[in-house]
Design an enzyme around this catalytic site. Sequence first.
Site, PDB file in Angstrom:
ATOM      1  N   GLY A   1      31.341 -28.037  -6.464  1.00  0.00           N
ATOM      2  CA  GLY A   1      31.005 -26.924  -5.585  1.00  0.00           C
ATOM      3  C   GLY A   1      32.193 -26.013  -5.298  1.00  0.00           C
TER       4      GLY A   1
ATOM      5  N   SER B   1      42.154 -48.264  -8.816  1.00  0.00           N
ATOM      6  CA  SER B   1      41.879 -47.440  -9.996  1.00  0.00           C
ATOM      7  C   SER B   1      41.732 -48.260 -11.273  1.00  0.00           C
ATOM      8  CB  SER B   1      42.999 -46.439 -10.188  1.00  0.00           C
ATOM      9  OG  SER B   1      42.907 -45.886 -11.472  1.00  0.00           O
TER      10      SER B   1
ATOM     11  N   ARG C   1      32.970 -49.907 -17.766  1.00  0.00           N
ATOM     12  CA  ARG C   1      32.804 -50.472 -16.430  1.00  0.00           C
ATOM     13  C   ARG C   1      31.631 -51.421 -16.285  1.00  0.00           C
ATOM     14  NH1 ARG C   1      34.167 -44.936 -13.209  1.00  0.00           N
ATOM     15  NH2 ARG C   1      36.379 -45.126 -13.641  1.00  0.00           N
TER      16      ARG C   1
HETATM   17  C1  LIG Z   1      37.059 -44.000  -5.035  1.00  0.00           C
HETATM   18  C2  LIG Z   1      36.592 -43.162  -6.184  1.00  0.00           C
HETATM   19  C3  LIG Z   1      37.432 -42.917  -7.263  1.00  0.00           C
HETATM   20  C4  LIG Z   1      37.009 -42.135  -8.326  1.00  0.00           C
HETATM   21  N1  LIG Z   1      37.873 -41.924  -9.366  1.00  0.00           N
HETATM   22  C5  LIG Z   1      37.480 -41.147 -10.382  1.00  0.00           C
HETATM   23  C6  LIG Z   1      38.364 -40.883 -11.460  1.00  0.00           C
HETATM   24  O1  LIG Z   1      39.494 -41.346 -11.484  1.00  0.00           O
HETATM   25  N2  LIG Z   1      37.950 -40.072 -12.447  1.00  0.00           N
HETATM   26  C7  LIG Z   1      36.708 -39.515 -12.438  1.00  0.00           C
HETATM   27  O2  LIG Z   1      36.401 -38.780 -13.347  1.00  0.00           O
HETATM   28  N3  LIG Z   1      35.856 -39.749 -11.429  1.00  0.00           N
HETATM   29  C8  LIG Z   1      36.202 -40.547 -10.405  1.00  0.00           C
HETATM   30  N4  LIG Z   1      35.322 -40.781  -9.379  1.00  0.00           N
HETATM   31  C9  LIG Z   1      34.044 -40.086  -9.342  1.00  0.00           C
HETATM   32  C10 LIG Z   1      34.242 -38.660  -8.867  1.00  0.00           C
HETATM   33  O3  LIG Z   1      35.223 -38.621  -7.866  1.00  0.00           O
HETATM   34  C11 LIG Z   1      32.997 -38.028  -8.271  1.00  0.00           C
HETATM   35  O4  LIG Z   1      31.930 -38.263  -9.087  1.00  0.00           O
HETATM   36  C12 LIG Z   1      33.161 -36.528  -8.163  1.00  0.00           C
HETATM   37  O5  LIG Z   1      34.319 -36.231  -7.470  1.00  0.00           O
HETATM   38  C13 LIG Z   1      31.978 -35.890  -7.478  1.00  0.00           C
HETATM   39  O6  LIG Z   1      32.270 -34.534  -7.246  1.00  0.00           O
HETATM   40  P1  LIG Z   1      31.188 -33.565  -6.670  1.00  0.00           P
HETATM   41  O7  LIG Z   1      31.840 -32.231  -6.582  1.00  0.00           O
HETATM   42  O8  LIG Z   1      29.966 -33.658  -7.442  1.00  0.00           O
HETATM   43  O9  LIG Z   1      30.831 -34.098  -5.217  1.00  0.00           O
HETATM   44  P2  LIG Z   1      31.719 -34.504  -3.961  1.00  0.00           P
HETATM   45  O10 LIG Z   1      33.151 -34.390  -4.220  1.00  0.00           O
HETATM   46  O11 LIG Z   1      31.181 -35.770  -3.469  1.00  0.00           O
HETATM   47  O12 LIG Z   1      31.418 -33.363  -2.921  1.00  0.00           O
HETATM   48  C14 LIG Z   1      30.240 -33.311  -2.188  1.00  0.00           C
HETATM   49  C15 LIG Z   1      30.316 -32.109  -1.298  1.00  0.00           C
HETATM   50  O13 LIG Z   1      29.045 -31.876  -0.765  1.00  0.00           O
HETATM   51  C16 LIG Z   1      29.108 -31.735   0.616  1.00  0.00           C
HETATM   52  N5  LIG Z   1      27.838 -32.222   1.136  1.00  0.00           N
HETATM   53  C17 LIG Z   1      27.205 -33.379   0.849  1.00  0.00           C
HETATM   54  N6  LIG Z   1      26.039 -33.428   1.491  1.00  0.00           N
HETATM   55  C18 LIG Z   1      25.930 -32.296   2.199  1.00  0.00           C
HETATM   56  C19 LIG Z   1      24.942 -31.763   3.047  1.00  0.00           C
HETATM   57  N7  LIG Z   1      23.819 -32.405   3.288  1.00  0.00           N
HETATM   58  N8  LIG Z   1      25.178 -30.566   3.624  1.00  0.00           N
HETATM   59  C20 LIG Z   1      26.329 -29.887   3.382  1.00  0.00           C
HETATM   60  N9  LIG Z   1      27.269 -30.337   2.554  1.00  0.00           N
HETATM   61  C21 LIG Z   1      27.078 -31.524   1.974  1.00  0.00           C
HETATM   62  C22 LIG Z   1      30.290 -32.484   1.050  1.00  0.00           C
HETATM   63  O14 LIG Z   1      30.774 -31.936   2.246  1.00  0.00           O
HETATM   64  C23 LIG Z   1      31.223 -32.249  -0.106  1.00  0.00           C
HETATM   65  O15 LIG Z   1      31.896 -31.032   0.098  1.00  0.00           O
HETATM   66  C24 LIG Z   1      35.728 -41.579  -8.323  1.00  0.00           C
HETATM   67  C25 LIG Z   1      34.874 -41.822  -7.252  1.00  0.00           C
HETATM   68  C26 LIG Z   1      35.288 -42.632  -6.202  1.00  0.00           C
HETATM   69  C27 LIG Z   1      34.321 -42.962  -5.119  1.00  0.00           C
END
Ligand SMILES: Cc1cc2nc3c(=O)[nH]c(=O)nc-3n(C[C@H](O)[C@H](O)[C@H](O)COP(=O)(O)OP(=O)(O)OC[C@H]3O[C@@H](n4cnc5c(N)ncnc54)[C@H](O)[C@@H]3O)c2cc1C
Lengths: 251, 645, 208
Positions: B53, B292, B338
């Site tokens: 986003g 990690s 994994r």
């Molecule tokens: C501990 C951990 C380590 C990881 N390490 C890796 C890695 O090394 N390499 C890799 O590729 N991936 C990794 N991942 C996976 C990866 O981090 C996530 O899949 C990815 O960051 C998701 O990004 P996103 O932008 O889709 O969502 P997110 O980063 O989860 O963002 C969600 C956004 O939506 C907003 N939001 C949610 N619900 C609402 C709502 N109802 N109303 C308003 N806003 C809302 C939140 O505020 C946030 O801004 C890891 C995940 C975890 C948990």
Amino acid sequence: MRFTLRIWRQDSRDSDGRLGEYVVDDVLPDMSFLEMLDVLNERLATDGEQPVAFDHDCREGICGMCGMMIDGIAHGPQRETTTCQLYMRHFDEGRPITIEPWRAKPFPVVRDLVVDRSAFDRIIESGGYISAPTGSAPDAHAVQVRKRDADRAFEAAACIGCGACVATCPNGSGMLFTAAKATHLGSLPQGQPERLGRAENMLETHDELGFGGCTNTGECTVVCPVGIPLETIARFNRDVLKASFRDTAAS
Amino acid sequence: MPLYTEGEPIADGKAPDGPIARRWEQRRFAARLLSPNNKRKRTVIVVGTGLAGGSAAATLGELGYRVSSFCYQDSPRRAHSIAAQGGINAAKNYAGDGDSVHRLFHDTIKGGDFRARESNVHRLAEISTQIIDQCVAQGVPFAREYGGLLDTRSFGGAQVSRTFYARGQTGQQLLLGAYQALARQIAARTVTMHPRTEMLDLVVIDGRARGVVVRDLVSGKISTHLADAVVLATGGYGNAFYLSTNAKGCNTTAIWRAHRRGALFANPCFTQIHPTCIPVSGEHQSKLTLMSESLRNDGRVWVPQARGDTRPPAQIPEAERDYYLERIYPSFGNLVPRDIASRAAKNVCDEGRGVGPGGRGVYLDFADAIERLGAAAVKAKYGNLFEMYERITNEDPYQVPMRIYPAVHYTMGGLWVDYDLRSTIPGLFVIGEANFSDHGANRLGASALMQGLADGYFVLPSTIGDYLADCPADTVADGHPDAVKAAGEVREHIDRLLSVGGDRTADSFHRELGGILWEHCGMERDAAGLRTAIDQISALRGEFWRDLRVPGTGAELNQSLERAGRVADFLELAELMCVDALHREESCGGHFRAEHQTEDGEALRDDENFDYVAAWEFTGTGNSPVLHREHLQFHEVRPSRRSYQ
Amino acid sequence: MAASGAILLLYVVVHMLSNLKIFISPANIDAYAVWLRRLFDGLLEYEGFVWIVRVVLLAAVLLHATAAYQLARRARAARPVGYQRRPKVQAGYAVRTMRWGGVILAFFVVYHVLDLTTGDVNPHGVHGEVYRNVVASFQRWYIALFYALAACSLGLHIRHGLWSALQSLGAMTAARQRAARLTALGVSIAITAGFLSVPFAVVTGILK
Ligand SMILES: Cc1cc2nc3c(=O)[nH]c(=O)nc-3n(C[C@H](O)[C@H](O)[C@H](O)COP(=O)(O)OP(=O)(O)OC[C@H]3O[C@@H](n4cnc5c(N)ncnc54)[C@H](O)[C@@H]3O)c2cc1C
Ligand code: HEM
Ligand code: HEM
Ligand code: SF4
Ligand code: F3S
Ligand code: FES
């Protein structure tokens, strides 16, 4: 374990606050500080009382959302540790623990321990970025970065934006945060073109927002959970100074 | 009542035919463009400020659209993406070890156990290289070698070194890059930011997504925001399990509400259990911490050979240790994907060979690495992870091997989207972890960050124009009856949560739900367990609405209310996850059905009957959903049994 | 802050060194006072140079105090509600005494000028007889103690002030930070010791 907590309760930004006293039983040494508050909140909610509001999200020390003054120390007694990574095994049962929100004019209390830190976002908006429109970038290997510079940039970039530096600074200054951001970008070759203007604008915004001035007290680095060093501020001051000479020369 | 009913198949109508390497270029060329003048008149809502986003809002703002961006945290910089540790993949071949776009594409399709679309995955691999260029230009401080060039490392499921990283804080650094780009647009007033604002419903007018209903988390005010298109980038739903590595606030509300409004939900049962997390220490535990995957580069995984061996690890001689990953999977060893590593850990623990409290743990041992590289080098690579481990467990991993156990980590399922990332509701786009698009039944390490940024920086900004050029240019007013109605429904929902007046907190229901899912819809599933889970979940939902207690009111900052709303949605989604898991009579990737395994316990896929994406249609809470199948075709990679031996 | 502080610091260093002339001989320091006042008298009136120094000093003090006042006001505004519980700050004593230490120094200087420059509160109080004035003043033990305390608070003030100035002007690496700390410590000890030596010598009877 059993703890007595004195927690700052305040319903909203404009209402008065006070310390409320609570006793929490069944605390385990392996619980984190926030889990201990969860236990308290679960009980308060079941009793129909308003739970203590506090900010948190990742609970692994990286999002910068959590933060409270624990016995007057930002993030509590463990060095380089956020509140969510603090464990109850470090506390001694006998003494009551006082918990307060960050206090600074640019960080108004929202409720209980929750404060509004959007002032930090305003500082970044005033220049804390490198202008690199999407899709216009050259190959990543087009610019080599000395490892020393890359490491320095990384060290500053580790700032999680938690605001502990402001909370603890006797002057209520946000200098460590501001300097960390500027140093991160200013240490890299990509960040050079905007470097001096960035430093100047960020400091100006920092001052306008009502943060205090830095007098090099150095308390901020002591509580900073990622150990941003004090040199960062020196580096930033130097850029601000250079910018002022540049402006004088230009005008 | 039947478990589900069959609906019409669906297909992705947007990916062009022709040679796979040219499809993305073709699609971009075919997409209509808007003149700068017209872009300025177009408004887009982006919900979520994670990698997907944040990068999307920044880029759309840069292109000249008027963007409104929302997140529930106090600052866009805190989205859950910030917690990603390990790294981001890109087919740069800087290591010169034979990597290429094609190899990344191939690894990802295979890693996903042949349940992802070829066109999408190929596009992802192509864009991966641009992502690194973009991030470096923004000042993301990736790790570098002494010569000043970028360093890479290896991750599970790959035999090349293509993972770029910034110590153990890659997600943080990438997110700060996107956040800074976003801040620049906020300053330029192309993006209006609404932090501490939660989306509670989607506004659909004349069959098109036209806005969102949100709650200001500070004042409690409910309002509607309308636009020409809505983008959901709200992350994954792993928190349905209560305990997961996700941030506490991660939720399914945005995508679940959109699903209720008509968007199909694809492959909800495809969840990823990460093999290397710190084991649960007790009932009080509120979340699990990931160690990690990069640790598996140098750490060796083992358990004692004998059951019930409770000697401290140092006293167990080499000959009595079982380095089971190296034994079973000699060619990938500790770096198997994994799902495989997780299930292997579960198996050895089920055999009674687990270590630590409750026997739910295996060792991740750095003794060899420390001897080979020296403690200083190990510290330079993993220092912060070791410190985190020590803080949480009070044990020093330089001295005693770490104890790890699998935990819920990522959700491959999500809202169904086509090649343009458009959902089944016109005008509703879904990007990042919130959609189902690129990882099939299992995601490879370091690929989520790649997908989030590919979607946000490159794909969505190219495809959304095509929709906007085409959609009616009318502006709808806040007072539109459908918008007013949606806001009214949100208010009713909140009032309902507040007025149950029972005596259990939302958290206690959430914990119970998590227990059910972990038990029956976790690392290993079977028909009987899933049926039990469906009954238990539906009973728990009934109890929730009879016995919930939410203190306070809706007109203030009320964290109990926020939680209750999220749990209510998880309670509905959880049932769909189990239905999906029950209907998929095969094992693939993260979905392992006990009934479908080979003699040596490997997943047994059924390409004949299940080579499709299961896209579910909502028909009312507690009613049977409708299944729409999207058949997958493989022309470039021949589905084979995934083998890492 | 840094500019005015630097002027004050420069003055204090020169002043401390010239004070040491008192150990050479009474005549030496008396002659020095006369020499100072005659400096550039071809160009300026008698005492002309000294007046220039005074004006610059006064301006520096005013600027310095104004800057300090503004910093303090900003700090107070930045934290309108204080903490209920706040242990002593981790930073050292020198840091905490900056503002009050500065004010005390200002009061000291006023007394000091009335004492040794104008002679109004000096028991001897003869213009030009620097040596006798000084000895007469410090023969009262409480005045000697007062001067000693002033010299110590000046030391503390300079220790943090100089470190702070060096830090602001570019002690940008950990190594240079250490060097800056040491420099500040060294300079402040030297200044304090220099000033202390005179009252000490009078009280112990080395100078009489
Ligand atoms: C501990 C951990 C380590 C990881 N390490 C890796 C890695 O090394 N390499 C890799 O590729 N991936 C990794 N991942 C996976 C990866 O981090 C996530 O899949 C990815 O960051 C998701 O990004 P996103 O932008 O889709 O969502 P997110 O980063 O989860 O963002 C969600 C956004 O939506 C907003 N939001 C949610 N619900 C609402 C709502 N109802 N109303 C308003 N806003 C809302 C939140 O505020 C946030 O801004 C890891 C995940 C975890 C948990
Ligand atoms: C009117 C009385 C004075 C007050 C209120 C005062 C206060 C202060 C304060 C608040 C600072 C800033 C400290 C910091 O950065 O943390 C400072 C710095 C300093 N002061 Fe003073 N001071 C006074 C008199 C003096 C005198 C008489 C000297 C003469 C030696 C002096 C020398 C310095 C120096 C060298 C600095 C460092 C400048 C810097 O921070 O860059 N001050 N003072
Ligand atoms: C403790 C030992 C000190 C001694 C013995 C001493 C001595 C003197 C003497 C003899 C004079 C008069 C010089 C003259 O009229 O020719 C003088 C002037 C002065 N001293 Fe000191 N001094 C001491 C400490 C200090 C300190 C610590 C400060 C400042 C912080 C200071 C600041 C001044 C000033 C501002 C004047 C006035 C200069 C002028 O206007 O002519 N002195 N001192
Ligand atoms: S500099 Fe340190 S204390 Fe300040 S916001 Fe950043 S991480 Fe927090
Ligand atoms: S504590 Fe405050 S005074 Fe400066 S050095 Fe840190 S910001
Ligand atoms: S909750 Fe994220 S840093 Fe503490």
